[in-house]
Design an enzyme around this catalytic site. Structure first.
Site, mmCIF file in Angstrom:
data_model
loop_
_atom_site.group_PDB
_atom_site.id
_atom_site.type_symbol
_atom_site.label_atom_id
_atom_site.label_comp_id
_atom_site.label_asym_id
_atom_site.label_seq_id
_atom_site.Cartn_x
_atom_site.Cartn_y
_atom_site.Cartn_z
ATOM 1 N N GLU A 130 0.827 -1.228 -0.024
ATOM 2 C CA GLU A 130 -0.142 0.000 0.001
ATOM 3 C C GLU A 130 0.739 1.310 0.107
ATOM 4 O O GLU A 130 2.192 1.179 0.107
ATOM 5 C CB GLU A 130 -0.753 -0.046 1.146
ATOM 6 C CG GLU A 130 -0.188 -0.241 2.480
ATOM 7 C CD GLU A 130 -1.165 -0.743 3.730
ATOM 8 O OE1 GLU A 130 -1.944 -1.651 3.392
ATOM 9 O OE2 GLU A 130 -1.131 0.017 4.800
ATOM 10 N N LYS A 132 2.700 4.711 1.268
ATOM 11 C CA LYS A 132 3.049 5.154 2.570
ATOM 12 C C LYS A 132 2.657 6.670 2.571
ATOM 13 O O LYS A 132 3.336 7.507 2.019
ATOM 14 C CB LYS A 132 4.632 5.091 2.951
ATOM 15 C CG LYS A 132 4.934 5.913 4.291
ATOM 16 C CD LYS A 132 6.376 5.148 4.928
ATOM 17 C CE LYS A 132 6.475 5.252 5.891
ATOM 18 N NZ LYS A 132 6.463 6.646 6.613
ATOM 19 N N ASP A 134 2.196 10.783 3.346
ATOM 20 C CA ASP A 134 3.191 11.552 3.862
ATOM 21 C C ASP A 134 2.215 12.839 4.595
ATOM 22 O O ASP A 134 2.364 13.827 3.963
ATOM 23 C CB ASP A 134 3.919 12.500 2.846
ATOM 24 C CG ASP A 134 5.096 13.014 3.277
ATOM 25 O OD1 ASP A 134 5.346 13.000 4.488
ATOM 26 O OD2 ASP A 134 5.682 13.806 2.528
ATOM 27 N N TYR A 240 -6.938 9.105 5.176
ATOM 28 C CA TYR A 240 -6.724 7.768 4.726
ATOM 29 C C TYR A 240 -6.523 6.780 5.564
ATOM 30 O O TYR A 240 -5.369 6.797 6.447
ATOM 31 C CB TYR A 240 -5.840 7.611 3.493
ATOM 32 C CG TYR A 240 -6.442 8.359 2.224
ATOM 33 C CD1 TYR A 240 -7.186 7.809 1.257
ATOM 34 C CD2 TYR A 240 -5.709 9.499 1.878
ATOM 35 C CE1 TYR A 240 -7.646 8.388 0.355
ATOM 36 C CE2 TYR A 240 -6.278 10.534 0.881
ATOM 37 C CZ TYR A 240 -7.332 9.781 0.268
ATOM 38 O OH TYR A 240 -7.766 10.412 -1.094
ATOM 39 N N LYS A 332 10.946 3.982 0.748
ATOM 40 C CA LYS A 332 10.807 5.330 0.373
ATOM 41 C C LYS A 332 11.221 5.310 -1.056
ATOM 42 O O LYS A 332 11.955 4.778 -1.788
ATOM 43 C CB LYS A 332 11.729 6.101 1.248
ATOM 44 C CG LYS A 332 11.216 6.371 2.589
ATOM 45 C CD LYS A 332 11.838 7.737 3.143
ATOM 46 C CE LYS A 332 11.111 7.918 4.539
ATOM 47 N NZ LYS A 332 11.372 9.394 4.684
ATOM 48 N N CYS A 431 9.879 46.591 -18.279
ATOM 49 C CA CYS A 431 9.769 45.337 -18.425
ATOM 50 C C CYS A 431 11.180 44.745 -18.907
ATOM 51 O O CYS A 431 11.486 45.435 -19.615
ATOM 52 C CB CYS A 431 8.604 45.087 -19.432
ATOM 53 S SG CYS A 431 8.673 43.459 -20.177
ATOM 54 N N CYS A 434 10.398 43.860 -23.077
ATOM 55 C CA CYS A 434 9.834 45.000 -23.979
ATOM 56 C C CYS A 434 10.320 46.325 -23.512
ATOM 57 O O CYS A 434 10.136 47.208 -24.298
ATOM 58 C CB CYS A 434 8.407 45.012 -24.533
ATOM 59 S SG CYS A 434 7.496 45.284 -23.035
ATOM 60 N N CYS A 449 3.667 44.040 -16.708
ATOM 61 C CA CYS A 449 4.055 44.662 -17.908
ATOM 62 C C CYS A 449 2.970 45.387 -18.530
ATOM 63 O O CYS A 449 2.109 44.530 -18.653
ATOM 64 C CB CYS A 449 5.087 43.630 -18.653
ATOM 65 S SG CYS A 449 5.251 44.270 -20.475
ATOM 66 N N CYS A 455 4.470 43.344 -26.104
ATOM 67 C CA CYS A 455 5.657 42.655 -25.568
ATOM 68 C C CYS A 455 5.692 41.087 -25.973
ATOM 69 O O CYS A 455 4.904 40.301 -25.989
ATOM 70 C CB CYS A 455 5.208 42.442 -24.067
ATOM 71 S SG CYS A 455 6.637 41.689 -22.942
HETATM 72 S S1 IVH Z 1 1.623 1.027 9.272
HETATM 73 C C1 IVH Z 1 2.673 -0.866 13.561
HETATM 74 N N1 IVH Z 1 0.755 1.855 7.097
HETATM 75 O O1 IVH Z 1 4.158 5.986 8.828
HETATM 76 C C2 IVH Z 1 2.736 -0.138 12.094
HETATM 77 N N2 IVH Z 1 1.863 3.532 8.475
HETATM 78 O O2 IVH Z 1 6.389 4.866 10.816
HETATM 79 C C3 IVH Z 1 1.949 0.789 11.867
HETATM 80 N N3 IVH Z 1 2.325 5.477 7.600
HETATM 81 O O3 IVH Z 1 3.498 7.976 11.150
HETATM 82 C C4 IVH Z 1 2.231 1.810 10.772
HETATM 83 N N4 IVH Z 1 1.539 5.112 5.667
HETATM 84 O O4 IVH Z 1 1.548 7.101 10.342
HETATM 85 C C5 IVH Z 1 1.640 2.276 8.135
HETATM 86 N N5 IVH Z 1 0.141 2.398 5.002
HETATM 87 C C6 IVH Z 1 0.857 2.919 6.061
HETATM 88 C C7 IVH Z 1 1.497 3.988 6.172
HETATM 89 C C8 IVH Z 1 2.031 4.307 7.541
HETATM 90 C C9 IVH Z 1 2.046 6.150 6.202
HETATM 91 C C10 IVH Z 1 3.053 6.382 8.696
HETATM 92 C C11 IVH Z 1 2.406 6.279 10.133
HETATM 93 C C12 IVH Z 1 3.458 6.502 11.026
HETATM 94 C C13 IVH Z 1 4.913 6.182 10.109
HETATM 95 C C14 IVH Z 1 5.285 4.591 10.630
#
Ligand code: IVH
Length: 699
Positions: A130, A132, A134, A240, A332, A431, A434, A449, A455
């Site tokens: 899935e 990660k 941010d 999410y 990452k 400008c 021109c 401008c 121009c």
């Molecule tokens: S699982 C016990 N799944 O990443 C494991 N964390 O280091 C629980 N995060 O701040 C984390 N997307 O909020 C998990 N698909 C995802 C995630 C996720 C972002 C963040 C989480 C935490 C950090 C974990």
């Protein structure tokens, strides 16, 4: 209609208790479709009417007001401070590796197999992959289906109570959509700000001379940690879900991670559709590669991907090490923010004469590309951030957005850094292209401008805009070519484009016969267009693609639009006084009218025989489509445009309301969802058939 009379007259004799319950259910259903599924079911005005009816009923009978009522999303006074919350189950973090090669997934799979003592000849482990996210980790606590508390992660053991602010996030259900909710269900996920919302928010702030958010993540974190929920409510946030905390009394709780996420989605929680489950490391490697490609077009920033063992039994067996799950790992992608040095601050002239300060940078690799320029937006922004030549700055590049300077690392400023930025002084009032005078009107954030189409910079930008994909779509008319055409005095006004011939083009640098012929063909086919495209292509200030569509739909013909009064213009959705004035000013200029006339004389035309009322009779009117995967010959924009031209609508995610899913090669979870919901799936040929176009038998 006064609000306290509305419900009584609308529902004479109706039982208010039953009506309140009915309204809440209906508003929750409509809100979920709008905010979670991205599939509005009714016009906004209908939603608003139901909402006001509920508000009025609750005002008349305060005892009927409950915490999970949709009217209570923004409630409560500013807090003096946040209350600490001890988590029922700790919020742990996850091992994060920056390894971006397939080896990372293979090593993770090997670790899992070793720990489970699986031999090489034993079946592969099923994994879930899935995104990660941010943003900011949040725990949502539902008791008997009602949201009772939202808390930040804090140190993992104790977070802060941010319930008031989280309630303002429209996609977070205040009640779970189930008749049999668990006694306790803690949902864990991430609060974030979508890129488009972040851009829109900052644009508005900049226009009003107010501070901007540094990046979406800070925007999300800052909003959640606002003590005043009314301020938090103005920040467009999303949520999410990716996991859970304490669970009590859930009959038939699923036993895999992916089924848990499916169950959360079924209860109305937002779960990102970008996720897969399948056997072994190859599943993970394929997902990593797919998301690397899709990353820029996702609606929000991500950090990377997360791999998890799918079976909850195996997760329990694998357990934790150093407070990190052995059953999960994050991989990452390269960072979207990096630091580099400012070599100069140049001023660029845009299509409408807007002067934009741009930082020339020591080349830096950010978010997968080398960046040498980053926008500084406007004078006030440069001053607020105090960017100077010689400074080391943080540069951000995310999605298709133009790279920007986020902040200055002030402690690294050299003694010989440049002076504070002053646009007018740098340009000596003229400008840079021109030489015309530059002005900054009162209340405006931008210098401009005054040269107009005199121009060359404005002329070039106007031509590039006219030729752009979403306007007249003239392939091959790029920046380099336009530069030559304008600098060589070959194209002075837009209609000159249609007067180009092979002989003229062949004299240009780097212009082969083949590309000249192609360009002439592209110009030829651009002559037959649509009214919305043409209106957009004219480049009227404040008239973007959506407004152009509304204008075309409302007025039906160019003549009607050109002659519309300010009042008539303001009758169009989303057109306020500023936009109306800008359109009027544009068409009041004789040279603009002449350009329009000449373009039409050069053969630019469109079909005006389909007035607004006829739209309902179009073949795909009222039908909703979702596109997924790569179609054999049609691009995504092309497929979308064809569907819309036939009266259909294209949305981002599949729901029961979707009429068709158009699937191409490498279709992913949307296809699976369509099958699950029994939505009809068609391929490109099927789409062409619906559009009444006979497809190429090979496609
Ligand atoms: S699982 C016990 N799944 O990443 C494991 N964390 O280091 C629980 N995060 O701040 C984390 N997307 O909020 C998990 N698909 C995802 C995630 C996720 C972002 C963040 C989480 C935490 C950090 C974990």
């Amino acid at each position: 209609m006064s609000s306290d009379q509305a419900p009584r007259s609308a529902w004479p004799g109706a039982d208010p208790v039953a009506r309140v319950a009915e309204l809440r259910t209906e508003l929750a259903r409509l809100g979920h479709a709008y905010y979670v599924l991205d599939t509005p079911l009714v016009p906004d005005a209908d939603y608003d009417a139901l909402f006001r009816e509920l508000q009025a009923l609750e005002a008349a009978r305060p005892e009927l007001r409950t915490a999970d009522s949709p009217t209570q999303r923004v409630g409560g006074a500013p807090l003096p401070q946040f209350t600490p919350v001890r988590h029922a189950a700790p919020m742990l973090s996850i091992q994060t590796e920056t390894d971006t090669t397939p080896q990372g997934a293979i090593a993770f799979d090997q670790r899992v197999r070793n720990k489970l003592a699986l031999g090489a000849d034993e079946a592969p482990v099923t994994y879930n992959a899935e995104l990660k996210f941010d943003g900011l980790a949040i725990n949502l606590r539902y008791e008997h289906g009602t949201l009772v508390q939202a808390a930040t992660r804090g140190d993992g053991e104790t977070g802060e109570d941010v319930t008031q602010n989280v309630r303002t996030i429209r996609s977070v259900p205040l009640r779970l959509h189930t008749d049999h909710p668990p006694a306790v269900l803690e949902v864990r996920g991430e609060v974030l700000m979508k890129r488009a919302d972040f851009e829109r928010y900052n644009k508005r702030q900049r226009a009003n001379g107010l501070p901007t958010l540094v990046n979406p993540r800070n925007g999300a974190a800052g909003s959640i940690r606002q003590l005043d929920p009314a301020i938090a409510a103005q920040r467009p946030l999303a949520f999410y879900a990716y996991g859970w905390g304490e669970i009590v009394g859930w009959a038939h709780q699923p036993d895999t991670h992916h089924a848990m996420l499916d169950a959360l989605a079924a209860m109305g929680l937002p779960v990102a559709e970008q996720r897969v489950h399948g056997p072994g490391a190859p599943t993970l490697i394929a997902f990593h590669a797919r998301i690397a490609k899709e990353r820029d077009s996702l609606p929000f920033d991500i950090d990377g991907v997360v791999y998890k063992v799918d079976s909850l039994v195996l997760q329990a067996e694998l357990g934790f090490r150093n407070r990190e799950p052995v059953w999960a790992v994050a991989h990452k992608y390269p960072a979207q923010e990096r630091s580099t040095r400012v070599l100069a601050i140049d001023i660029q002239v845009g299509r409408t004469g807007k002067l934009t300060p741009v930082a020339k940078l020591e080349p830096v690799f950010v978010g997968g590309v080398t960046v040498t320029n980053a926008t500084l937006h406007n004078e006030d922004e440069v001053r607020r951030k105090d960017v100077r030549v010689g400074d080391t700055v943080v540069v951000r590049r995310a999605g298709d957005v133009i790279p920007e300077v986020v902040s200055v690392l002030i402690e690294q400023r050299p003694a010989d850094a440049g002076a504070a930025f002053d646009l007018d002084r740098q340009l000596c009032g003229h400008c840079p292209v021109c030489g015309s005078a530059i002005v900054r009107e009162a209340g405006e954030a931008d210098w401009r401008c005054t040269g107009g189409l005199f121009c060359a910079a404005q002329r070039k930008q106007a031509i590039l805009h006219y030729a752009s994909r979403r306007a007249m779509d003239i392939e091959g008319l790029g920046e380099k070519l336009v530069e030559q055409l304008v600098d060589g005095g070959i194209v002075n006004v837009l209609p000159d484009l249609y007067r180009l011939g092979l002989l003229k083009l062949a004299t240009l640098d780097r212009m082969a016969d083949k590309s000249a012929t192609n360009l002439l063909e592209a110009l030829q086919s651009s002559r037959f267009t649509t009214l919305p495209r043409f209106v957009y292509a004219l480049g009227i200030r404040h008239v973007g693609e959506a407004t152009a569509k509304e204008l075309a739909r409302h007025f039906g013909s160019l003549d009607a639009l050109m002659d519309a009064s300010l009042e008539q213009l303001q009758a169009v959705p989303d057109v306020g006084p500023v936009v109306a004035q800008s359109i009027r000013t544009f068409f009041d200029q004789p040279h603009n009218r002449e350009v329009v006339e000449q373009l039409c004389a050069c053969g630019v035309h469109w079909d005006e025989s389909v007035p607004a009322e006829a739209a309902a009779r179009k073949p795909l009117a009222g039908q909703t489509f979702v596109l997924t995967g790569t179609l054999p010959t049609m691009g995504r924009d092309e497929a979308k445009a064809s569907i819309e031209a036939a009266g259909g609508k294209v949305v981002g995610s599949v729901s029961k309301k979707t009429d068709y899913v158009v699937a191409g090669a490498e279709a992913g979870s949307k296809l699976a969802k369509a099958r699950e919901l029994g939505v009809q799936v068609i391929d490109q040929r099927g789409l062409l058939a619906l559009l009444g176009i006979k497809g190429d038998p090979d496609t």
